[in-house]
Scaffold this motif. Sequence first.
Motif, PDB file in Angstrom:
ATOM      1  N   LYS A 146      -1.960  -5.076  14.904  1.00 53.05           N
ATOM      2  CA  LYS A 146      -1.462  -5.105  16.284  1.00 53.05           C
ATOM      3  C   LYS A 146      -0.058  -5.689  16.388  1.00 53.05           C
ATOM      4  O   LYS A 146       0.725  -5.298  17.260  1.00 53.05           O
ATOM      5  CB  LYS A 146      -2.418  -5.911  17.161  1.00 53.05           C
ATOM      6  N   GLU A 147       0.265  -6.633  15.484  1.00 57.33           N
ATOM      7  CA  GLU A 147       1.535  -7.346  15.606  1.00 57.33           C
ATOM      8  C   GLU A 147       2.655  -6.783  14.739  1.00 57.33           C
ATOM      9  O   GLU A 147       3.830  -7.072  14.972  1.00 57.33           O
ATOM     10  CB  GLU A 147       1.339  -8.837  15.280  1.00 57.33           C
ATOM     11  N   ASP A 148       2.312  -5.969  13.717  1.00 54.30           N
ATOM     12  CA  ASP A 148       3.349  -5.419  12.835  1.00 54.30           C
ATOM     13  C   ASP A 148       2.830  -4.129  12.209  1.00 54.30           C
ATOM     14  O   ASP A 148       1.783  -3.614  12.605  1.00 54.30           O
ATOM     15  CB  ASP A 148       3.765  -6.429  11.756  1.00 54.30           C
ATOM     16  N   THR A 149       3.583  -3.602  11.231  1.00 56.74           N
ATOM     17  CA  THR A 149       3.199  -2.327  10.614  1.00 56.74           C
ATOM     18  C   THR A 149       2.440  -2.521   9.306  1.00 56.74           C
ATOM     19  O   THR A 149       2.300  -1.577   8.531  1.00 56.74           O
ATOM     20  CB  THR A 149       4.454  -1.469  10.354  1.00 56.74           C
ATOM     21  N   SER A 150       1.939  -3.728   9.042  1.00 57.25           N
ATOM     22  CA  SER A 150       1.085  -3.909   7.876  1.00 57.25           C
ATOM     23  C   SER A 150      -0.241  -3.190   8.111  1.00 57.25           C
ATOM     24  O   SER A 150      -0.658  -2.968   9.258  1.00 57.25           O
ATOM     25  CB  SER A 150       0.839  -5.395   7.606  1.00 57.25           C
ATOM     26  N   VAL A 151      -0.905  -2.821   7.026  1.00 59.38           N
ATOM     27  CA  VAL A 151      -2.159  -2.064   7.137  1.00 59.38           C
ATOM     28  C   VAL A 151      -3.299  -2.995   7.517  1.00 59.38           C
ATOM     29  O   VAL A 151      -3.524  -4.024   6.871  1.00 59.38           O
ATOM     30  CB  VAL A 151      -2.471  -1.327   5.824  1.00 59.38           C
ATOM     31  N   ASP A 152      -4.030  -2.628   8.557  1.00 58.86           N
ATOM     32  CA  ASP A 152      -5.217  -3.377   8.963  1.00 58.86           C
ATOM     33  C   ASP A 152      -6.455  -2.858   8.234  1.00 58.86           C
ATOM     34  O   ASP A 152      -7.172  -3.615   7.594  1.00 58.86           O
ATOM     35  CB  ASP A 152      -5.423  -3.266  10.468  1.00 58.86           C
ATOM     36  N   HIS A 153      -6.689  -1.546   8.340  1.00 61.61           N
ATOM     37  CA  HIS A 153      -7.827  -0.970   7.621  1.00 61.61           C
ATOM     38  C   HIS A 153      -7.597   0.525   7.395  1.00 61.61           C
ATOM     39  O   HIS A 153      -6.744   1.149   8.039  1.00 61.61           O
ATOM     40  CB  HIS A 153      -9.147  -1.211   8.362  1.00 61.61           C
ATOM     41  N   ILE A 154      -8.366   1.067   6.461  1.00 58.52           N
ATOM     42  CA  ILE A 154      -8.276   2.477   6.082  1.00 58.52           C
ATOM     43  C   ILE A 154      -9.687   3.058   6.094  1.00 58.52           C
ATOM     44  O   ILE A 154     -10.641   2.412   5.629  1.00 58.52           O
ATOM     45  CB  ILE A 154      -7.676   2.644   4.673  1.00 58.52           C
ATOM     46  N   ILE A 178       0.856  -1.191   0.000  1.00 61.36           N
ATOM     47  CA  ILE A 178       0.000   0.000   0.000  1.00 61.36           C
ATOM     48  C   ILE A 178       0.884   1.230   0.000  1.00 61.36           C
ATOM     49  O   ILE A 178       1.770   1.373   0.846  1.00 61.36           O
ATOM     50  CB  ILE A 178      -0.947  -0.009   1.209  1.00 61.36           C
ATOM     51  N   HIS A 179       0.641   2.125  -0.964  1.00 56.15           N
ATOM     52  CA  HIS A 179       1.421   3.358  -1.089  1.00 56.15           C
ATOM     53  C   HIS A 179       0.521   4.564  -0.828  1.00 56.15           C
ATOM     54  O   HIS A 179      -0.569   4.651  -1.409  1.00 56.15           O
ATOM     55  CB  HIS A 179       2.026   3.500  -2.488  1.00 56.15           C
ATOM     56  N   VAL A 180       0.960   5.477   0.019  1.00 59.75           N
ATOM     57  CA  VAL A 180       0.338   6.803   0.085  1.00 59.75           C
ATOM     58  C   VAL A 180       1.092   7.655  -0.924  1.00 59.75           C
ATOM     59  O   VAL A 180       2.185   8.154  -0.650  1.00 59.75           O
ATOM     60  CB  VAL A 180       0.411   7.410   1.500  1.00 59.75           C
ATOM     61  N   VAL A 181       0.516   7.787  -2.099  1.00 63.83           N
ATOM     62  CA  VAL A 181       1.207   8.465  -3.196  1.00 63.83           C
ATOM     63  C   VAL A 181       1.247   9.963  -2.970  1.00 63.83           C
ATOM     64  O   VAL A 181       2.234  10.632  -3.301  1.00 63.83           O
ATOM     65  CB  VAL A 181       0.517   8.134  -4.540  1.00 63.83           C
ATOM     66  N   HIS A 182       0.187  10.509  -2.376  1.00 68.06           N
ATOM     67  CA  HIS A 182       0.153  11.964  -2.171  1.00 68.06           C
ATOM     68  C   HIS A 182      -0.747  12.314  -0.996  1.00 68.06           C
ATOM     69  O   HIS A 182      -1.783  11.694  -0.776  1.00 68.06           O
ATOM     70  CB  HIS A 182      -0.353  12.679  -3.427  1.00 68.06           C
TER      71      HIS A 182
END
Length: 204
Positions: free
Chosen positions: A67-75, A23-27
């Motif tokens: 909770k366990e890492d920096t992967s995205v859970d939800h947006i 997942i990229h936050v492009v801007h």
Amino acid sequence: MTVGLLLLQQPALARTDDRNQPIHVVHADSMDGYNEPNSMSTFKGNVLITQGTMKLTGELARIWTAKEDTSVDHIIVTSIAPKRPHIEQTDDNGNLMTGDADQLYYDNVNGIAILTGNAFVHQQNKGDAHGAKLTYNTQTGYMVGESGNNGPVTMTFLPKQKPLPSPKNGKPATPAPTPAKPAAGSPATGAAKPASASSASTKE
């Protein structure tokens, strides 16, 4: 009232590999938060987030990590007038899905997009749906619509596209030319012309 809606009709429905992409936050115009497990970051102003072919846009987006890492859970993308949250994705058959609502919740773990508040989803070459709440599975294309104060769930199914007839002899048929009409007062085509006075013979 809740109505289950199955829009797509082919085995390969939505995009099957987007969730395996980063997942990229492009801007965004601004950002604050932590890149830590079980945390939330806020992005404001012309936000564009991508994951494979999927795009999320809006004016305010919040990203929660697992909770366990920096992967995205939800947006969660929230509406700020006049720009509403928007989602789009290209399926495995090359068709574009687009959706708009007052709030967009994207569950990255399960690949589920929930559009709430005057929600509208359009699927290229297949149809569209409108409702107070639309839940769309980005992996299978299955959708559930719920009615509310904005009115009932509505849906449009596009007809099957008929193939164009094959051209004759490999070339498109051309209409036969229309013969021109003779001008008013002119002799008809093929009519004998009267002999001129100078060409008439005389006998003494």
